[in-house]
Write a protein that holds these residues in place. Sequence first.
Motif, PDB file in Angstrom:
ATOM      1  N   SER A 126       0.808  -1.224   0.000  1.00 59.74           N
ATOM      2  CA  SER A 126       0.000   0.000   0.000  1.00 59.74           C
ATOM      3  C   SER A 126       0.837   1.267   0.000  1.00 59.74           C
ATOM      4  O   SER A 126       0.303   2.363   0.184  1.00 59.74           O
ATOM      5  CB  SER A 126      -1.001   0.041   1.164  1.00 59.74           C
ATOM      6  N   SER A 127       2.149   1.161  -0.238  1.00 62.28           N
ATOM      7  CA  SER A 127       3.010   2.350  -0.211  1.00 62.28           C
ATOM      8  C   SER A 127       2.700   3.331  -1.334  1.00 62.28           C
ATOM      9  O   SER A 127       3.053   4.513  -1.243  1.00 62.28           O
ATOM     10  CB  SER A 127       4.486   1.947  -0.261  1.00 62.28           C
ATOM     11  N   ALA A 128       2.028   2.876  -2.399  1.00 68.37           N
ATOM     12  CA  ALA A 128       1.653   3.764  -3.501  1.00 68.37           C
ATOM     13  C   ALA A 128       0.157   4.056  -3.472  1.00 68.37           C
ATOM     14  O   ALA A 128      -0.444   4.374  -4.506  1.00 68.37           O
ATOM     15  CB  ALA A 128       2.047   3.159  -4.843  1.00 68.37           C
ATOM     16  N   ARG A 129      -0.438   3.996  -2.300  1.00 69.46           N
ATOM     17  CA  ARG A 129      -1.885   4.201  -2.181  1.00 69.46           C
ATOM     18  C   ARG A 129      -2.283   5.595  -2.677  1.00 69.46           C
ATOM     19  O   ARG A 129      -1.474   6.525  -2.744  1.00 69.46           O
ATOM     20  CB  ARG A 129      -2.345   3.979  -0.742  1.00 69.46           C
ATOM     21  N   ALA A 130      -3.562   5.765  -2.969  1.00 72.64           N
ATOM     22  CA  ALA A 130      -4.052   6.965  -3.638  1.00 72.64           C
ATOM     23  C   ALA A 130      -3.704   8.250  -2.903  1.00 72.64           C
ATOM     24  O   ALA A 130      -3.408   9.273  -3.531  1.00 72.64           O
ATOM     25  CB  ALA A 130      -5.571   6.869  -3.831  1.00 72.64           C
ATOM     26  N   VAL A 131      -3.706   8.232  -1.575  1.00 73.29           N
ATOM     27  CA  VAL A 131      -3.519   9.458  -0.812  1.00 73.29           C
ATOM     28  C   VAL A 131      -2.146  10.084  -1.035  1.00 73.29           C
ATOM     29  O   VAL A 131      -1.976  11.306  -0.923  1.00 73.29           O
ATOM     30  CB  VAL A 131      -3.753   9.190   0.695  1.00 73.29           C
ATOM     31  N   VAL A 132      -1.139   9.278  -1.390  1.00 69.70           N
ATOM     32  CA  VAL A 132       0.220   9.802  -1.529  1.00 69.70           C
ATOM     33  C   VAL A 132       0.629   9.992  -2.994  1.00 69.70           C
ATOM     34  O   VAL A 132       1.660  10.583  -3.272  1.00 69.70           O
ATOM     35  CB  VAL A 132       1.229   8.878  -0.810  1.00 69.70           C
ATOM     36  N   ARG A 133      -0.164   9.533  -3.923  1.00 66.21           N
ATOM     37  CA  ARG A 133       0.241   9.567  -5.337  1.00 66.21           C
ATOM     38  C   ARG A 133       0.600  10.959  -5.853  1.00 66.21           C
ATOM     39  O   ARG A 133       1.545  11.094  -6.638  1.00 66.21           O
ATOM     40  CB  ARG A 133      -0.849   8.941  -6.215  1.00 66.21           C
ATOM     41  N   ALA A 174      -8.162  -7.135  -1.356  1.00 71.29           N
ATOM     42  CA  ALA A 174      -9.229  -6.145  -1.195  1.00 71.29           C
ATOM     43  C   ALA A 174      -8.692  -4.728  -1.366  1.00 71.29           C
ATOM     44  O   ALA A 174      -9.323  -3.882  -2.014  1.00 71.29           O
ATOM     45  CB  ALA A 174      -9.887  -6.310   0.178  1.00 71.29           C
ATOM     46  N   HIS A 175      -7.512  -4.460  -0.792  1.00 72.95           N
ATOM     47  CA  HIS A 175      -6.937  -3.123  -0.904  1.00 72.95           C
ATOM     48  C   HIS A 175      -6.598  -2.777  -2.345  1.00 72.95           C
ATOM     49  O   HIS A 175      -6.967  -1.693  -2.836  1.00 72.95           O
ATOM     50  CB  HIS A 175      -5.681  -3.001  -0.049  1.00 72.95           C
ATOM     51  N   PHE A 176      -5.892  -3.665  -3.040  1.00 76.29           N
ATOM     52  CA  PHE A 176      -5.450  -3.356  -4.397  1.00 76.29           C
ATOM     53  C   PHE A 176      -6.643  -3.186  -5.342  1.00 76.29           C
ATOM     54  O   PHE A 176      -6.588  -2.367  -6.269  1.00 76.29           O
ATOM     55  CB  PHE A 176      -4.497  -4.429  -4.907  1.00 76.29           C
ATOM     56  N   ALA A 177      -7.709  -3.944  -5.100  1.00 74.95           N
ATOM     57  CA  ALA A 177      -8.909  -3.794  -5.938  1.00 74.95           C
ATOM     58  C   ALA A 177      -9.562  -2.444  -5.687  1.00 74.95           C
ATOM     59  O   ALA A 177      -9.932  -1.729  -6.633  1.00 74.95           O
ATOM     60  CB  ALA A 177      -9.886  -4.925  -5.650  1.00 74.95           C
ATOM     61  N   ALA A 178      -9.717  -2.059  -4.417  1.00 73.93           N
ATOM     62  CA  ALA A 178     -10.375  -0.793  -4.090  1.00 73.93           C
ATOM     63  C   ALA A 178      -9.519   0.404  -4.478  1.00 73.93           C
ATOM     64  O   ALA A 178     -10.042   1.448  -4.890  1.00 73.93           O
ATOM     65  CB  ALA A 178     -10.691  -0.753  -2.590  1.00 73.93           C
ATOM     66  N   ASP A 179      -8.207   0.275  -4.362  1.00 72.31           N
ATOM     67  CA  ASP A 179      -7.277   1.372  -4.628  1.00 72.31           C
ATOM     68  C   ASP A 179      -6.947   1.512  -6.116  1.00 72.31           C
ATOM     69  O   ASP A 179      -6.438   2.545  -6.536  1.00 72.31           O
ATOM     70  CB  ASP A 179      -5.979   1.126  -3.837  1.00 72.31           C
ATOM     71  N   ALA A 180      -7.250   0.486  -6.897  1.00 69.85           N
ATOM     72  CA  ALA A 180      -6.915   0.465  -8.340  1.00 69.85           C
ATOM     73  C   ALA A 180      -5.433   0.751  -8.556  1.00 69.85           C
ATOM     74  O   ALA A 180      -5.051   1.485  -9.472  1.00 69.85           O
ATOM     75  CB  ALA A 180      -7.777   1.469  -9.105  1.00 69.85           C
ATOM     76  N   THR A 181      -4.598   0.148  -7.718  1.00 67.63           N
ATOM     77  CA  THR A 181      -3.161   0.433  -7.729  1.00 67.63           C
ATOM     78  C   THR A 181      -2.526   0.119  -9.076  1.00 67.63           C
ATOM     79  O   THR A 181      -1.745   0.925  -9.609  1.00 67.63           O
ATOM     80  CB  THR A 181      -2.461  -0.377  -6.625  1.00 67.63           C
ATOM     81  N   ALA A 182      -2.838  -1.036  -9.638  1.00 65.85           N
ATOM     82  CA  ALA A 182      -2.178  -1.462 -10.887  1.00 65.85           C
ATOM     83  C   ALA A 182      -2.422  -0.488 -12.028  1.00 65.85           C
ATOM     84  O   ALA A 182      -1.577  -0.328 -12.911  1.00 65.85           O
ATOM     85  CB  ALA A 182      -2.647  -2.863 -11.272  1.00 65.85           C
ATOM     86  N   ASP A 183      -3.577   0.170 -12.021  1.00 68.16           N
ATOM     87  CA  ASP A 183      -3.901   1.112 -13.096  1.00 68.16           C
ATOM     88  C   ASP A 183      -3.270   2.483 -12.870  1.00 68.16           C
ATOM     89  O   ASP A 183      -3.197   3.287 -13.806  1.00 68.16           O
ATOM     90  CB  ASP A 183      -5.415   1.281 -13.207  1.00 68.16           C
ATOM     91  N   ALA A 184      -2.824   2.752 -11.637  1.00 66.46           N
ATOM     92  CA  ALA A 184      -2.366   4.102 -11.297  1.00 66.46           C
ATOM     93  C   ALA A 184      -0.853   4.252 -11.258  1.00 66.46           C
ATOM     94  O   ALA A 184      -0.343   5.363 -11.348  1.00 66.46           O
ATOM     95  CB  ALA A 184      -2.943   4.507  -9.936  1.00 66.46           C
ATOM     96  N   VAL A 185      -0.115   3.137 -11.125  1.00 67.35           N
ATOM     97  CA  VAL A 185       1.335   3.246 -10.978  1.00 67.35           C
ATOM     98  C   VAL A 185       2.011   3.567 -12.310  1.00 67.35           C
ATOM     99  O   VAL A 185       1.423   3.422 -13.379  1.00 67.35           O
ATOM    100  CB  VAL A 185       1.935   1.941 -10.394  1.00 67.35           C
ATOM    101  N   ASP A 186       3.262   4.018 -12.211  1.00 63.81           N
ATOM    102  CA  ASP A 186       4.045   4.356 -13.401  1.00 63.81           C
ATOM    103  C   ASP A 186       4.709   3.142 -14.034  1.00 63.81           C
ATOM    104  O   ASP A 186       5.040   3.152 -15.225  1.00 63.81           O
ATOM    105  CB  ASP A 186       5.147   5.363 -13.035  1.00 63.81           C
ATOM    106  N   LEU A 187       4.916   2.100 -13.226  1.00 65.76           N
ATOM    107  CA  LEU A 187       5.731   0.970 -13.675  1.00 65.76           C
ATOM    108  C   LEU A 187       5.261  -0.298 -12.981  1.00 65.76           C
ATOM    109  O   LEU A 187       5.111  -0.318 -11.752  1.00 65.76           O
ATOM    110  CB  LEU A 187       7.201   1.248 -13.317  1.00 65.76           C
ATOM    111  N   VAL A 188       5.023  -1.361 -13.756  1.00 71.93           N
ATOM    112  CA  VAL A 188       4.710  -2.683 -13.206  1.00 71.93           C
ATOM    113  C   VAL A 188       5.882  -3.607 -13.507  1.00 71.93           C
ATOM    114  O   VAL A 188       6.298  -3.739 -14.668  1.00 71.93           O
ATOM    115  CB  VAL A 188       3.408  -3.259 -13.783  1.00 71.93           C
TER     116      VAL A 188
END
Length: 208
Positions: A126-133, A174-188
């Motif tokens: 959760s280090s790249a969660r929406a609040v810090v992006r 549950a977190h990654f689904a709700a946070d949509a992390t994979a769609d928001a990061v710069d690099l996978v």
Amino acid sequence: MVVPVVETYAELGRRVLAGPARLGRTRLVAVDGPSGAGKSVFAARLADALAALPGGGRPPVVHTDDLLDGWDDQLTFWPRLESRVLAPLRAGRPGGYQRYSWVRRSFLPREVPVPPAPVVLVEGVSSARAVVRPELTLAVLVAAPAERRLTRAVARDGPGILPELRRWHAGERAHFAADATADAVDLVVDGDPAVPHDPDREYVRLRV
């Protein structure tokens, strides 16, 4: 279709240094992903690459596992990271935190310093969660198959952690689904790559 691409940590380090500082004067890099994916290894190798670059210096690496108050603090640790690390860095001041001992089940008294360096890495779930992006210079997600991640975790910590680990994995999903992390990061990044590469110098990017 996902196409794996081999890239160098040095190239990524140069990209970070060329990017804008969005947390005060610090370029904050988040290395996110589920447990056992290879986040710590990726963060360490990126830190090494930054240390080897002119004007880079080895950045501090904050592991969010060190800030958790036990298993039940999987996602609720964030105010501790914000007040002890991010807020001071945002103001150009040194931060610091107490590391949690999973053996003693308490925080150790000695503070781990986090200087306001040009680059700081935060590694953990959760280090790249929406609040810090908005304050991230780079957001990375390290991914690996669930079976591989489970095998790594048991090899590292023993089979006794399986009940807690399965609960932890459910919380991650549950977190990654709700946070949509994979769609928001710069690099996978592929945390379990089959593509030939030099793991000390290179990583495998998953390009969609």
